[in-house]
Motif scaffolding. Structure first.
Motif, short mmCIF file in Angstrom:
data_model
loop_
_atom_site.label_atom_id
_atom_site.label_comp_id
_atom_site.label_asym_id
_atom_site.label_seq_id
_atom_site.Cartn_x
_atom_site.Cartn_y
_atom_site.Cartn_z
N MET A 57 77.47 40.55 45.26
CA MET A 57 77.00 40.30 46.63
C MET A 57 76.73 38.81 46.82
SD MET A 57 74.45 43.56 46.99
CE MET A 57 75.02 45.19 46.48
N SER A 58 76.32 38.46 48.03
CA SER A 58 76.11 37.06 48.37
C SER A 58 75.07 36.42 47.46
CB SER A 58 75.66 36.93 49.83
OG SER A 58 75.33 35.59 50.13
N GLY A 59 75.44 35.32 46.82
CA GLY A 59 74.50 34.59 45.99
C GLY A 59 73.64 33.65 46.78
N ASP A 60 73.89 33.54 48.10
CA ASP A 60 73.11 32.65 48.95
C ASP A 60 71.87 33.33 49.51
OD1 ASP A 60 74.88 30.56 48.59
OD2 ASP A 60 76.14 31.17 50.28
N LEU A 61 71.73 34.62 49.25
CA LEU A 61 70.57 35.37 49.73
C LEU A 61 69.54 35.52 48.61
CD1 LEU A 61 72.28 38.21 51.80
CD2 LEU A 61 71.17 36.15 52.67
N THR A 62 68.28 35.39 48.97
CA THR A 62 67.18 35.59 48.02
C THR A 62 66.30 36.69 48.57
OG1 THR A 62 67.21 33.25 47.38
CG2 THR A 62 65.24 34.52 46.84
N VAL A 63 66.21 37.79 47.83
CA VAL A 63 65.44 38.94 48.28
C VAL A 63 64.05 38.88 47.65
CG1 VAL A 63 65.34 41.45 48.41
CG2 VAL A 63 67.56 40.29 48.46
N VAL A 103 65.16 38.87 57.91
CA VAL A 103 66.22 38.03 57.38
C VAL A 103 66.21 36.69 58.10
CG1 VAL A 103 68.69 37.84 56.93
CG2 VAL A 103 67.59 40.09 56.90
N TRP A 104 66.18 35.62 57.31
CA TRP A 104 66.26 34.26 57.88
C TRP A 104 67.72 33.76 57.82
CZ3 TRP A 104 61.66 35.94 56.21
CH2 TRP A 104 60.50 35.42 56.80
N GLY A 105 68.16 33.08 58.85
CA GLY A 105 69.47 32.45 58.83
C GLY A 105 70.58 33.35 59.31
N ASP A 106 71.81 32.83 59.22
CA ASP A 106 72.99 33.53 59.71
C ASP A 106 73.81 34.18 58.60
OD1 ASP A 106 72.39 32.71 62.32
OD2 ASP A 106 73.41 30.78 61.98
N GLU A 107 73.38 34.02 57.34
CA GLU A 107 74.13 34.62 56.24
C GLU A 107 74.12 36.15 56.38
OE1 GLU A 107 76.33 34.76 52.68
OE2 GLU A 107 75.74 33.03 53.89
N LEU A 138 64.03 28.25 55.19
CA LEU A 138 64.05 29.58 54.57
C LEU A 138 65.36 30.32 54.85
CD1 LEU A 138 60.39 30.76 55.32
CD2 LEU A 138 61.33 29.99 53.14
N ASP A 139 66.36 29.62 55.37
CA ASP A 139 67.64 30.29 55.61
C ASP A 139 68.16 30.91 54.31
OD1 ASP A 139 67.57 29.64 58.22
OD2 ASP A 139 69.19 28.15 58.18
N GLY A 140 68.49 32.18 54.38
CA GLY A 140 68.95 32.91 53.19
C GLY A 140 67.88 33.78 52.59
N LEU A 141 66.67 33.75 53.14
CA LEU A 141 65.57 34.58 52.63
C LEU A 141 65.62 35.96 53.27
CD1 LEU A 141 62.89 35.04 51.10
CD2 LEU A 141 61.72 34.09 53.11
N VAL A 142 65.48 36.98 52.43
CA VAL A 142 65.31 38.36 52.90
C VAL A 142 63.94 38.80 52.41
CG1 VAL A 142 66.16 40.72 52.85
CG2 VAL A 142 67.77 38.82 52.79
N LEU A 143 62.98 38.89 53.32
CA LEU A 143 61.61 39.23 52.96
C LEU A 143 61.35 40.69 53.28
CD1 LEU A 143 58.95 38.01 51.88
CD2 LEU A 143 58.27 37.63 54.27
N SER A 258 65.93 27.52 48.17
CA SER A 258 66.74 26.31 48.09
C SER A 258 67.56 26.25 46.81
CB SER A 258 65.84 25.07 48.19
OG SER A 258 64.93 25.02 47.09
N ASN A 259 67.00 26.71 45.69
CA ASN A 259 67.79 26.61 44.45
C ASN A 259 68.77 27.78 44.27
OD1 ASN A 259 66.30 28.81 43.36
ND2 ASN A 259 64.76 27.41 42.54
N LYS A 260 68.61 28.83 45.07
CA LYS A 260 69.57 29.95 45.13
C LYS A 260 69.89 30.53 43.75
CE LYS A 260 71.76 28.10 49.28
NZ LYS A 260 70.99 28.97 50.17
N ARG A 261 68.88 30.63 42.93
CA ARG A 261 69.14 31.22 41.61
C ARG A 261 68.14 32.33 41.27
NH1 ARG A 261 65.75 29.13 37.64
NH2 ARG A 261 64.52 27.32 38.24
N SER A 262 67.39 32.77 42.26
CA SER A 262 66.39 33.80 41.99
C SER A 262 67.02 35.09 41.48
CB SER A 262 65.57 34.08 43.26
OG SER A 262 64.80 32.95 43.61
N ALA A 263 68.18 35.43 42.06
CA ALA A 263 68.84 36.67 41.62
C ALA A 263 69.21 36.59 40.15
CB ALA A 263 70.09 36.92 42.47
N ARG A 264 69.73 35.43 39.73
CA ARG A 264 70.11 35.28 38.33
C ARG A 264 68.88 35.24 37.43
NH1 ARG A 264 75.35 33.59 37.04
NH2 ARG A 264 76.73 33.59 38.84
N VAL A 265 67.80 34.61 37.90
CA VAL A 265 66.56 34.59 37.12
C VAL A 265 66.05 36.01 36.92
CG1 VAL A 265 64.16 33.82 37.06
CG2 VAL A 265 65.94 32.27 37.88
#
Length: 559
Positions: A57-63, A103-107, A138-143, A258-265
């Protein structure tokens, strides 16, 4: 003033190559299948599957999920962070017990939200609800606002349990009265202690405490989290009413987005957690080796128990007996016909070369032909064979963790049960050489018969002369050679040459019998080597190879 304790961003283990860690975990689970705890293996498989789905899935989203108990104020904190009034969207969210996503942003977030199981009516697009100049940070944030984890409704708790496993980051909202709740710590925090890098603890309702009480609660919560196994817990003092700590929480979210690596972490932490559990079962001992000397001793014991020397000796004696019958002097070899063939007594003559080929192709035929006349293994022979198997088993399991040692022993034990029958079939499969005779036997047989006919001709000639003399008939002339009648030359010469040829053939047959005996012993030993390998050595080495793969893969997954 809001206090922040150890706001550590970097996870305890590098997640730069999470794909490598996931692949290693998958390999470890496959190698440990049927050997390690099935619960752990199932968890590893689920993490691998879940990781594959999330990474596609999109790596630009952080849930990020806000989770907490009843009355902790997480929904108020959600409202404060999003600027939304949950009461205003009640038609979309029938009860406060169902998860809500902002959801923040247009992603495009539809695929991720569908994977999370958030219905469309529970999804809110932030920009359509709020004009905020800083919202682009916060564009790309899914809270997510999760149901209460201590809800009396089982369905609500199941939703929390499922989403806690899936989101990229967790913000646990606790209040001064329930932050030490045993259910929270035992069910969610301790099992995920390795996820310290993807968890934030918001101690809410700080507006109700004095500065001294605030500091005491923060210190106590930090101590509790560290006792749960979190090395560097991130704790923030918040208040949805006064706004204390909201900026710190928002800064953490901005940094994550911003660092877009939360999913991988998060995925790396998941892999680490289950890899640690697998490592505790698998161990990291050096892979044992099976010594060739031990394999040789096993083959020797199988040769002793299977009657290899008895068979090879019977082959030698049978070869000699058949050679004498084929090449011996006709008058003497007839006496040998009354001697039983040694191989016939062992039923070895039933196996021809063609039958041997068929036996190798048909397991049913292998069972059909048995060496029932061979003596059974003695207790001493059986004990030697058992000791050899036990030696290899113990050395192959030496130093391994309990699951792997048991797996090695079980693998050998399963095959060892049929070892006795397999020894019988090894003899039955061995070509004893009874269907092929040396070509010189036929030549010697022809020569022997020619010499025998010459001897008979000389004898008949002399008998005819004797009969003529008895009947007072005139003696017919006797041809001579150097004064010796040809009749005597034929009689004596044919007999002597026949016996001499028989002696020479016996010497040649003795050498041939020894050679054939050695060939059969070598062939039978080769069969026994295969038996030892298939029933003892190969199962042990297969388990050790699986252990090595599992151990090394777990080590890679834990890096």
């Amino acid at each position: 003033m809001t206090e922040t304790v150890d706001t550590v961003e970097t996870p305890t283990r590098a997640e730069t190559d999470v794909l490598k860690k996931i692949d290693a975990l998958k390999a470890a689970a496959e190698a440990g299948d049927g050997r390690l705890d099935p619960v752990v293996l199932t968890e590893a498989t689920q993490i691998v599957d879940r990781a594959g789905q999330r990474l596609r899935m999109s790596g630009d989203l952080t849930v990020v999920a806000l989770a907490g108990a009843t009355g902790s104020g997480k929904s108020s904190l959600f409202n404060a962070l999003t600027g939304l009034d949950l009461a205003a969207i009640g038609t979309r969210r029938p009860t406060s017990s169902m998860p809500l996503a902002c959801v923040w942003g247009d992603e495009p977030a539809g695929e991720v939200l569908t994977w999370l199981g958030i219905p469309r009516r529970h999804q809110v697009q932030h920009r359509s609800s709020l004009e905020d100049a800083r919202s682009e940070d916060l564009d790309g944030l899914v809270l997510l606002d999760l149901p209460d984890h201590d809800s009396t409704e089982v369905e609500h708790r199941l939703i929390v349990d499922r989403l806690v496993e899936l989101v990229d980051m967790l913000v646990w909202v606790v209040d001064p009265q329930k932050y030490a709740d045993a259910a929270l710590h035992n069910r969610y925090i301790k099992p995920f202690a390795s996820h310290s890098g993807v968890m934030v603890f918001a101690l809410n309702h700080m507006d109700k405490l004095t500065p001294e009480q605030r500091k005491s609660c923060l210190d106590d919560l930090d101590k509790l989290l560290k006792s749960d196994g979190l090395k560097s817990p991130t704790v923030v003092a918040t208040s949805a009413v006064s706004g204390d700590g909201l900026e710190e929480v928002r800064s953490l979210l901005v940094k994550r987005v911003s660092n877009k690596r939360s999913a991988r972490v998060r995925l790396a932490a998941d892999v680490d957690r289950v890899a640690d559990r697998m490592a505790s079962q698998c161990g990291n001992a050096k892979t044992p080796e099976i010594a060739e000397a031990d394999v040789t001793e096993l083959v020797d014991s199988l040769a002793d128990a299977s009657g290899l020397t008895v068979v090879s000796d019977a082959v030698r004696r049978s070869y000699l007996q058949r050679a004498r019958a084929a090449t011996g002097w006709p008058l003497t070899k007839w006496l040998g016909r009354f001697r039983p063939d040694p191989l016939r007594r062992l039923h070895g003559d039933q196996v021809s070369r063609e039958q041997g080929k068929a036996l190798r192709k048909s397991a049913a035929s292998e069972v059909a032909i048995a060496r029932s006349s061979l003596p059974a293994a003695t207790p001493v022979q059986r004990a030697r064979m058992d000791a050899a198997v036990r030696t290899i088993t113990n050395k192959a399991a030496e130093g391994l963790s309990r699951p792997w040692a048991d797996s090695v022993r079980s693998a050998i034990r399963r095959r060892e049960e049929s070892l006795g029958d397999e020894l019988d079939q090894a003899v039955a499969r061995t070509d004893l050489g009874v269907s092929s005779n040396p070509g010189w036997w036929g030549f010697a047989r022809v020569v022997q018969w020619l010499l025998f006919l010459v001897t008979l001709g000389g004898a008949a000639w002399l008998v005819a002369l004797l009969v003529a003399r008895i009947a007072d008939m005139n003696d017919p002339p006797l041809p001579e050679w150097n004064g010796i009648p040809y009749a005597w030359i034929m009689l004596v010469g044919g007999g002597v040459l026949g016996l001499a040829l028989s002696f020479v053939c016996r010497l040649a047959a003795t050498n041939g019998a020894l050679r054939r005996s050695r060939q059969v012993a070598t062939a039978l030993r080769a069969e026994l080597v295969n038996v030892a390998d298939s029933h003892v050595v190969a199962p042990a080495r297969e388990e050790l190879a699986a252990y090595t793969k599992c151990r090394d893969s777990v080590a890679t997954a834990r890096q």
